[in-house]
Motif scaffolding. Structure first.
Motif, PDB file in Angstrom:
ATOM      1  N   TYR A 223       6.734   0.346  -1.403  1.00 39.77           N
ATOM      2  CA  TYR A 223       5.905   1.367  -0.778  1.00 39.77           C
ATOM      3  C   TYR A 223       4.788   1.852  -1.687  1.00 39.77           C
ATOM      4  O   TYR A 223       4.146   2.852  -1.398  1.00 39.77           O
ATOM      5  CB  TYR A 223       6.779   2.540  -0.313  1.00 39.77           C
ATOM      6  N   GLY A 224       4.589   1.185  -2.801  1.00 39.25           N
ATOM      7  CA  GLY A 224       3.480   1.348  -3.719  1.00 39.25           C
ATOM      8  C   GLY A 224       3.066   2.756  -3.988  1.00 39.25           C
ATOM      9  O   GLY A 224       1.988   3.133  -4.213  1.00 39.25           O
TER      10      GLY A 224
ATOM     11  N   LYS B  84      -5.629   1.979  -6.180  1.00 38.89           N
ATOM     12  CA  LYS B  84      -6.096   1.961  -4.790  1.00 38.89           C
ATOM     13  C   LYS B  84      -6.477   0.548  -4.359  1.00 38.89           C
ATOM     14  O   LYS B  84      -6.296   0.168  -3.212  1.00 38.89           O
ATOM     15  CB  LYS B  84      -7.284   2.904  -4.654  1.00 38.89           C
ATOM     16  N   GLY B  85      -6.996  -0.236  -5.298  1.00 38.89           N
ATOM     17  CA  GLY B  85      -7.412  -1.597  -4.988  1.00 38.89           C
ATOM     18  C   GLY B  85      -6.285  -2.614  -5.002  1.00 38.89           C
ATOM     19  O   GLY B  85      -6.525  -3.804  -4.800  1.00 38.89           O
ATOM     20  N   GLY B  86      -5.055  -2.155  -5.278  1.00 37.56           N
ATOM     21  CA  GLY B  86      -3.899  -3.052  -5.250  1.00 37.56           C
ATOM     22  C   GLY B  86      -3.551  -3.662  -6.586  1.00 37.56           C
ATOM     23  O   GLY B  86      -2.646  -4.488  -6.673  1.00 37.56           O
TER      24      GLY B  86
END
Length: 66
Positions: free
Chosen positions: A65-66, A18-20
């Motif tokens: 699109y992770g 979620k934090g990349g």
């Protein structure tokens, strides 16, 4: 603008948090486990985080699109 394609080999091995950050499962857990200590196997259960800035840049390009 056309849709971007995801590199499927990368998508199967890596996940975006979620934090990349990019996490991946630790290797060395499939066979020859009897020769490894329980402490070592316990630590291998954890996921690892990709740390190199260049690596992160290339991986994020492969996972648009992770």
């Amino acid at each position: 603008m056309p849709k971007l394609k995801t590199k499927k080999g990368v998508a199967k091995r890596l996940r975006l948090t979620k934090g990349g950050k990019i996490k991946y499962p630790t290797c060395g857990k499939s066979h020859l486990l009897s020769g490894k200590t329980s402490k070592r196997l316990r630590h291998l259960r954890r996921h690892k985080i990709v740390e190199g800035k260049k690596d992160i840049k290339y991986i994020k390009r492969m996972l648009p699109y992770g």
